[in-house]
Design a protein around this motif. Structure first.
Motif, mmCIF file in Angstrom:
data_model
loop_
_atom_site.group_PDB
_atom_site.id
_atom_site.type_symbol
_atom_site.label_atom_id
_atom_site.label_comp_id
_atom_site.label_asym_id
_atom_site.label_seq_id
_atom_site.Cartn_x
_atom_site.Cartn_y
_atom_site.Cartn_z
ATOM 1 N N LEU A 51 5.513 -8.971 4.464
ATOM 2 C CA LEU A 51 5.605 -8.163 5.679
ATOM 3 C C LEU A 51 5.440 -9.020 6.931
ATOM 4 O O LEU A 51 6.153 -8.838 7.921
ATOM 5 N N LYS A 87 4.981 4.372 3.023
ATOM 6 C CA LYS A 87 5.165 4.780 1.619
ATOM 7 C C LYS A 87 3.981 4.357 0.767
ATOM 8 O O LYS A 87 3.523 5.112 -0.096
ATOM 9 N N ALA A 88 3.460 3.139 1.006
ATOM 10 C CA ALA A 88 2.316 2.673 0.225
ATOM 11 C C ALA A 88 1.068 3.499 0.537
ATOM 12 O O ALA A 88 0.265 3.782 -0.349
ATOM 13 N N ARG A 89 0.892 3.912 1.775
ATOM 14 C CA ARG A 89 -0.256 4.750 2.125
ATOM 15 C C ARG A 89 -0.176 6.108 1.430
ATOM 16 O O ARG A 89 -1.175 6.609 0.891
ATOM 17 N N ALA A 96 -1.847 -3.608 5.225
ATOM 18 C CA ALA A 96 -1.254 -3.867 3.914
ATOM 19 C C ALA A 96 -2.331 -3.964 2.836
ATOM 20 O O ALA A 96 -2.186 -3.416 1.744
ATOM 21 N N ARG A 97 -3.445 -4.649 3.133
ATOM 22 C CA ARG A 97 -4.516 -4.744 2.135
ATOM 23 C C ARG A 97 -5.144 -3.390 1.871
ATOM 24 O O ARG A 97 -5.562 -3.103 0.735
ATOM 25 N N HIS A 99 -2.941 -1.562 -0.566
ATOM 26 C CA HIS A 99 -2.670 -2.349 -1.775
ATOM 27 C C HIS A 99 -1.252 -2.923 -1.767
ATOM 28 O O HIS A 99 -0.512 -2.823 -2.747
ATOM 29 N N LEU A 100 -0.843 -3.528 -0.638
ATOM 30 C CA LEU A 100 0.431 -4.229 -0.523
ATOM 31 C C LEU A 100 0.175 -5.706 -0.265
ATOM 32 O O LEU A 100 -0.849 -6.081 0.297
ATOM 33 N N ASP A 101 1.140 -6.543 -0.669
ATOM 34 C CA ASP A 101 1.071 -7.966 -0.369
ATOM 35 C C ASP A 101 1.458 -8.171 1.095
ATOM 36 O O ASP A 101 2.584 -7.867 1.496
ATOM 37 N N PRO A 102 0.536 -8.679 1.926
ATOM 38 C CA PRO A 102 0.861 -8.786 3.358
ATOM 39 C C PRO A 102 1.807 -9.926 3.703
ATOM 40 O O PRO A 102 2.395 -9.925 4.778
ATOM 41 N N ALA A 147 7.552 0.614 4.722
ATOM 42 C CA ALA A 147 6.841 0.121 3.533
ATOM 43 C C ALA A 147 5.364 0.466 3.599
ATOM 44 O O ALA A 147 4.765 0.899 2.596
ATOM 45 N N LEU A 148 4.728 0.312 4.769
ATOM 46 C CA LEU A 148 3.310 0.648 4.891
ATOM 47 C C LEU A 148 3.072 2.151 4.730
ATOM 48 O O LEU A 148 2.100 2.575 4.100
#
Length: 298
Positions: free
Chosen positions: A98, A40-42, A88-89, A92-95, A37-38
């Motif tokens: 996770l 893919k978001a990066r 995560a921050r 731009h993910l909700d930590p 998840a981290l």
């Protein structure tokens, strides 16, 4: 005696074992792991591992390990949770989900340590201290000897003492004269704060160079600047009100961690793009910028 192989009604019934039933097998939806998840978001945010490491101050090997779901290099569960929140921050993910997934996979959060029981004040009885008569007697003898000696040596000298004149004042120190005709040193005044780059100073930039001026206007922002050869000019955080100037003969490449907080001047002209707070931007400027169709300060 029966003729032929007549089947009985029970044999003509279809066997229940031969009946085929269409069954729909429901497969559980696989949720991506923390590292997946981290990562893919990066990638979706357009950031490299080096840039994420610069923004979060998490070392590059640890970022790679977390994206591979290897938390052994974090140094413990407390540091692992902190790194997950920070990364995560940055992408731009909700930590919270996770961290909850990490706790579920590693035995949950440790139970809080119970507080130590309070002491029972009624059971603690102070011990009675006996007076130290020996020390008191020694102190009294020393005081008496000191008093007798003082009166014996100071009794005959009172007539020779001169009274101090009333109203006398302590002389004030005079100013030191300067030799050689040099004036006295004046107290230094505090230095004035560094002003922000004015339009005239920016317009005076050399025409044969690319000049980029960045100012953290509404808040702090991480920035990275490279010249046309790829050499790193700056990599750090600008605090609010701080400015940086970069020049090169060909081009200047920028990465803005929070483009909405930065005021940008290129070759003496202000660039006014609609950057949002927290938006990551990659920009490249040459001696021909800003172009006519680029938004700029009028």
């Amino acid at each position: 005696m029966s003729i032929g192989n007549a089947n009985s009604p029970e044999e003509e019934r279809p066997s229940t074992d031969d009946r085929s039933e269409d069954r729909i097998v429901e497969r559980p939806v696989e949720t991506p792991s923390i590292g997946t998840a981290l990562k893919k978001a990066r990638i979706a945010a357009g950031l490299t591992v080096d840039e994420v490491s610069s923004i979060t101050r998490v070392r590059i090997p640890i970022v790679h390990a977390i994206e591979e779901d290897d938390f052994t290099r974090c140094g413990g569960d407390v540091y692992a949770r902190g790194h997950i929140r920070t990364l995560a921050r940055a992408v731009h993910l909700d930590p919270v989900p996770l961290v909850e997934s990490y706790d579920a996979a590693h035995g949950g959060r440790p139970a809080p340590t119970p507080a130590a029981p309070m002491f029972d004040a009624e059971r603690i009885r102070p011990e009675r201290q006996r007076p130290n008569w020996t020390a008191a007697m020694v102190a009294a003898i020393v005081a008496v000897i000191g008093f007798v000696g003082f009166t014996a040596f100071s009794g005959g000298d009172e007539k020779d003492k001169r009274p101090v004149a009333e109203g006398s004042a302590t002389p004030k120190p005079t100013a030191t004269k300067q030799t050689g005709g040099k004036p006295a040193a004046q107290p230094q005044t505090p230095a004035a704060p560094k002003p922000e780059p004015s339009d005239s100073a920016i317009a005076a930039a050399p025409k044969d160079l690319v000049t980029v001026v960045l100012t953290a206007d509404t808040g702090e922002s991480w920035i990275s600047a490279k010249d046309s050869t790829g050499r790193l000019l700056f990599d750090g955080t600008l605090t609010q009100g701080e400015s940086k100037t970069f020049t090169d003969k060909e081009s200047v490449d920028l990465v803005l961690g929070d483009a909405g907080a930065v005021k940008l001047f290129v070759n003496g002209k202000e660039i006014k793009d609609d950057f949002q707070p927290g938006q990551v931007e990659r920009l490249t400027y040459t001696k021909a910028d800003p172009l006519e169709d680029q938004p700029q300060a009028g």
